[in-house]
Structure formats: structure tokens, C-alpha cells
Design an enzyme around this catalytic site. Structure first.
Site, mmCIF file in Angstrom:
data_model
loop_
_atom_site.group_PDB
_atom_site.id
_atom_site.type_symbol
_atom_site.label_atom_id
_atom_site.label_comp_id
_atom_site.label_asym_id
_atom_site.label_seq_id
_atom_site.Cartn_x
_atom_site.Cartn_y
_atom_site.Cartn_z
ATOM 1 C CG ASN A 1 -66.738 86.612 -52.878
ATOM 2 O OD1 ASN A 1 -67.389 85.668 -52.451
ATOM 3 N ND2 ASN A 1 -67.290 87.678 -53.421
ATOM 4 C CG HIS B 1 -70.548 87.340 -48.822
ATOM 5 N ND1 HIS B 1 -69.893 86.147 -49.081
ATOM 6 C CD2 HIS B 1 -70.509 88.061 -49.976
ATOM 7 C CE1 HIS B 1 -69.481 86.152 -50.336
ATOM 8 N NE2 HIS B 1 -69.826 87.300 -50.898
ATOM 9 C CB CYS C 1 -72.440 86.142 -52.495
ATOM 10 S SG CYS C 1 -71.251 86.137 -53.820
HETATM 11 N N1 ACO Z 1 -54.843 95.054 -60.045
HETATM 12 C C1 ACO Z 1 -54.423 96.269 -60.335
HETATM 13 N N2 ACO Z 1 -55.246 97.236 -60.805
HETATM 14 C C2 ACO Z 1 -56.529 96.917 -60.976
HETATM 15 C C3 ACO Z 1 -57.034 95.638 -60.675
HETATM 16 C C4 ACO Z 1 -56.129 94.676 -60.185
HETATM 17 N N3 ACO Z 1 -56.497 93.439 -59.869
HETATM 18 N N4 ACO Z 1 -58.354 95.626 -60.927
HETATM 19 C C5 ACO Z 1 -58.681 96.851 -61.372
HETATM 20 N N5 ACO Z 1 -57.577 97.636 -61.402
HETATM 21 C C6 ACO Z 1 -57.471 99.016 -61.811
HETATM 22 C C7 ACO Z 1 -58.602 99.447 -62.713
HETATM 23 O O1 ACO Z 1 -58.342 99.064 -64.051
HETATM 24 C C8 ACO Z 1 -58.590 100.928 -62.521
HETATM 25 O O2 ACO Z 1 -57.560 101.465 -63.309
HETATM 26 P P1 ACO Z 1 -57.761 102.903 -64.029
HETATM 27 O O3 ACO Z 1 -57.986 103.872 -62.912
HETATM 28 O O4 ACO Z 1 -56.481 103.072 -64.763
HETATM 29 O O5 ACO Z 1 -58.973 102.735 -64.909
HETATM 30 C C9 ACO Z 1 -58.200 101.097 -61.051
HETATM 31 O O6 ACO Z 1 -57.593 99.848 -60.672
HETATM 32 C C10 ACO Z 1 -59.370 101.385 -60.144
HETATM 33 O O7 ACO Z 1 -60.422 100.452 -60.466
HETATM 34 P P2 ACO Z 1 -61.765 100.420 -59.665
HETATM 35 O O8 ACO Z 1 -62.623 99.311 -60.189
HETATM 36 O O9 ACO Z 1 -62.354 101.780 -59.603
HETATM 37 O O10 ACO Z 1 -61.201 100.037 -58.224
HETATM 38 P P3 ACO Z 1 -61.951 99.994 -56.856
HETATM 39 O O11 ACO Z 1 -61.259 100.813 -55.869
HETATM 40 O O12 ACO Z 1 -63.435 100.157 -57.009
HETATM 41 O O13 ACO Z 1 -61.675 98.476 -56.420
HETATM 42 C C11 ACO Z 1 -62.872 96.414 -56.367
HETATM 43 C C12 ACO Z 1 -62.146 97.421 -57.229
HETATM 44 C C13 ACO Z 1 -61.889 95.795 -55.400
HETATM 45 C C14 ACO Z 1 -63.460 95.329 -57.265
HETATM 46 C C15 ACO Z 1 -64.000 97.125 -55.586
HETATM 47 O O14 ACO Z 1 -64.790 97.895 -56.442
HETATM 48 C C16 ACO Z 1 -64.863 96.167 -54.861
HETATM 49 O O15 ACO Z 1 -64.436 95.524 -53.929
HETATM 50 N N6 ACO Z 1 -66.144 96.059 -55.235
HETATM 51 C C17 ACO Z 1 -67.041 95.129 -54.646
HETATM 52 C C18 ACO Z 1 -66.858 93.854 -55.357
HETATM 53 C C19 ACO Z 1 -67.391 92.724 -54.583
HETATM 54 O O16 ACO Z 1 -67.169 92.592 -53.394
HETATM 55 N N7 ACO Z 1 -68.085 91.854 -55.288
HETATM 56 C C20 ACO Z 1 -68.590 90.711 -54.772
HETATM 57 C C21 ACO Z 1 -69.825 90.982 -53.955
HETATM 58 S S1 ACO Z 1 -71.144 89.995 -54.386
HETATM 59 C C22 ACO Z 1 -70.519 88.521 -54.509
HETATM 60 O O17 ACO Z 1 -69.840 88.146 -53.580
HETATM 61 C C23 ACO Z 1 -70.700 87.721 -55.752
#
Ligand code: ACO
Length: 325
Positions: free
Chosen positions: A282, A252, A115
Site C-alpha cells: 500500500n 487503490h 490514500c
Molecule cells: N503477521 C502475523 N500475524 C499477525 C500480523 C502479521 N503481520 N498482524 C496481525 N497478526 C495477528 C493478530 O495479532 C491476530 O492475532 P490474535 O488472533 O492472536 O489476536 C491475528 O493475526 C488476526 O488479526 P486481525 O487484525 O483480526 O487480522 P485480519 O484478518 O483482520 O487481517 C489486516 C489484518 C490484513 C490488517 C486486515 O484487517 C486488513 O487488510 N484491513 C484493512 C487494512 C487496510 O487495507 N488499510 C489501509 C486502507 S486505507 C489506507 O490505505 C491508508
């Protein structure tokens, strides 16, 4: 004393026609529009048609950037394509784009920093232009991330999309101050210890397969804001500018929460932040030029504006570039 500056001559972008809404995804995996919007700000993403490879998206973005610059491919002598989803292991996607643009001259190569690829691409082209070896560069970020996703994994497949964006950089002259137009500072970082936080589990040299994206989302989030602040503050320090001087912050486009938390930490008001992640998710290396093209086309970014771009990505890699548009 005059300095060579890499001046932004034009900017353009391309998104595949097919938009996939959160509601459509919720029919395929256990997720909801509300969950995706609340956690990421994403409302839809564009997915490339079968025949649309990364180079095809890149060619369309490059053509748009050339048209915006009032130039043709004849005027370009360097093509840098940032991508993690090349059409082939080789030849490079950049050479496919070069041919697609009708160029048989100059140099073209790919650059891989996930990214952060577009920021690395700007830094690379800037160094080529300032060395005097090349005169006009196309810097392209192009991706078909839909092809490296596990479409049954709701924790990753809702986040990414396909697209491409490009800018034209031209060697010009400046006084060597932060009032010059062009690329004023680039700050690049990487730390390979974090490879397991965000990676693709295949490749020609390991599994002989393409692999799919794996991510510890919460961990990536935890590191992201600090890394953004590191490179943005370094760019201000290197140029003697401050956050008050900034006209536009173009991060980004990975996640609206990371963007707003970063802006808040840096003291950048939200009115100065360009956010397009809602429309295309993204798109990795393509996301910054997509956002730049949007903000230039709608009249927000104008000539003379001070623009900060930054990104973080797999590796980890991270970086920023301060531009006077
Ligand atoms: N729909 C519904 N529920 C979901 C989904 C979904 N798509 N994905 C995960 N969940 C659930 C999980 O299973 C979990 O359930 P549980 O509590 O029963 O175990 C719950 O939601 C919470 O999951 P978390 O992973 O803790 O959720 P979080 O609030 O951290 O959000 C997210 C997840 C959106 C991925 C967040 O962590 C994030 O944005 N991280 C950064 C990711 C990113 O931006 N990556 C790219 C950057 S680098 C690049 O661009 C390559």
C-alpha cells in the site's frame, strides 16, 4: 455545445530500487510470508533510500509522465501533489517537485486526503482545467510511508511501501457525453467521525513530532467495501454508464482481499481489475497512478478505454473518478 474535458495525456511512475520481501520482514517482526500473502496479497514493498524524499520520488514519476505525454515541464501550468508524507511541514512537496522539474512558472500545491489523495487530486485538477484557469496539470501521488511506520508493529509495518505515480491532464474539448475522452465524473466523500480507525499519532500542531501510523485493520476492512461501492455506483449514475461499459477497474492498492470483494460486490469480472499491490504494498496516494502506469505500459489500458479509479483512506476519505483514457 462543446465542453472542456481534462484529457489524460500521459502517465508514469517510480519505485525506489530497494525491494523488501515478506521473508526479509519476517526476520525483523513476528510474521510470515504466508500470513501476509493470505491476508493482503502483498509479496514485497519498495523502501526509499535515505536520500530519497517524497519530492524526489515525485519528480521521477512526473518526469516519466511528461515523457509518456511527449511534453516537457514548460508545458505544465499546475502541479498538484497528493501526499501524507511531505518532505517538510512547509514548503509544500509540490513546490519542491516544481523546482526539481525546472519550473518557475505556474502554481503548485499539496493536497492531503491520505490514500484517497490521488482521486482528490484528479478532481481538483479537473475543476481547475474545466474552469479555464489552467491548461495542463501534473497530478502526482507520492509517498514515503516507511517513514511514518512503527517498524516493530507487525499489524501495520507489513502493509505499506514507498513510491510515486503521476498523470498529465490537458484541457481539451468534448461533446459532453460519456464517449468523450477525459475525466467524466469525480465523486468525493469524507466523514471525520472515523479518525480513530486510521490515523498518525503526531503532527506539528499537536505533538510537534511526525508520529506513526495506527490502524484498526479489521474495522477499516469492514467499512471499505461499502464505501467503494458507494462512490463507484455514483460515478456510473452520474454518467449514464454501467458496469458493463467498464474496460478497467483500477482501485487503490491496499489489500487484495478488499479489491476482490469490492469487484465482486460491483459485478466487475476479475479480468478487468488491475492489481499491483503484490509488488509494492500500500503506497497510499501513489498506488492508483502506479497501477495505471503499469497497466498502460503493459498494453492493457488503451486510448478510448473506460477506466474507474477509486480509493478509501484515513479520515475516512473516499472517492472515485471515471475516466475515458
Ligand atoms: N503477521 C502475523 N500475524 C499477525 C500480523 C502479521 N503481520 N498482524 C496481525 N497478526 C495477528 C493478530 O495479532 C491476530 O492475532 P490474535 O488472533 O492472536 O489476536 C491475528 O493475526 C488476526 O488479526 P486481525 O487484525 O483480526 O487480522 P485480519 O484478518 O483482520 O487481517 C489486516 C489484518 C490484513 C490488517 C486486515 O484487517 C486488513 O487488510 N484491513 C484493512 C487494512 C487496510 O487495507 N488499510 C489501509 C486502507 S486505507 C489506507 O490505505 C491508508
Amino acid at each position: 455545445m462543446t465542453n472542456i474535458r481534462s484529457i489524460i495525456r500521459g502517465c508514469g511512475a517510480f519505485l525506489p530500487e530497494r525491494a523488501v520481501t515478506n521473508h526479509e520482514l519476517a526476520r525483523r517482526v513476528d510474521t510470515s510470508h504466508e500470513w501476509i500473502v493470505q491476508r493482503t496479497g502483498i509479496e514485497q514493498r519498495h523502501i526509499a533510500a535515505e536520500h530519497e524524499t517524497t519530492s524526489i520520488l515525485g519528480i521521477k514519476a512526473a518526469e516519466a509522465a511528461l515523457a509518456n505525454a511527449g511534453l516537457t515541464a514548460k508545458d505544465i501550468d499546475l502541479v498538484v501533489c497528493a501526499t501524507s508524507t511531505p518532505d517538510y511541514t512547509f514548503p509544500s512537496t509540490a513546490t519542491l517537485i516544481q523546482t526539481g522539474l525546472g519550473m518557475t512558472h505556474g502554481a503548485a500545491f499539496d493536497l492531503q486526503a491520505v490514500c484517497t489523495g490521488f482521486v482528490y487530486g484528479v478532481a481538483t485538477a479537473d475543476n481547475f482545467l474545466r474552469s479555464g484557469s489552467h491548461r495542463r496539470a501534473l497530478v502526482i501521488g507520492a509517498e514515503t510511508f516507511s517513514r511514518i511506520l512503527d517498524w516493530n508493529d507487525r499489524t501495520t509495518c507489513v502493509l505499506f511501501g514507498d513510491g510515486a505515480g503521476a498523470i498529465v491532464l490537458e484541457a481539451g474539448s468534448g461533446a459532453g457525453t460519456s464517449e468523450d475522452r477525459g475525466v467524466l465524473s469525480t465523486q468525493l466523500r469524507s466523514d471525520g467521525r472515523y479518525r480513530d480507525k486510521l490515523y498518525v499519532d503526531g503532527g506539528p500542531g499537536s505533538t510537534r513530532t511526525t508520529g506513526v501510523l495506527k490502524m484498526e485493520g479489521r474495522e477499516v476492512f469492514r467499512f471499505a467495501v461499502g464505501m467503494v461501492a458507494d462512490v463507484v455506483e455514483a460515478a456510473f449514475a452520474a454518467t449514464g454508464t454501467t458496469v458493463e461499459d467498464l474496460d478497467w477497474f483500477v482501485p487503490h492498492q491496499a489489500n487484495k482481499r478488499i479489491i476482490t470483494a469490492s469487484a465482486e460486490k460491483l459485478g466487475i469480472p476479475l479480468e478487468k481489475v488491475v492489481i499491483t499491490v503484490d509488488r509494492h504494498g500500500n503506497t497510499s496516494a501513489a498506488s492508483i497512478p502506479l497501477a495505471l502506469a503499469t497497466a498502460q505500459a503493459d498494453g492493457r489500458i488503451k486510448q478510448g478505454d473506460l477506466v474507474m479509479i477509486e480509493a478509501i483512506g484515513g479520515g475516512f476519505t473516499w472517492g472515485s473518478a471515471l475516466l475515458r483514457w
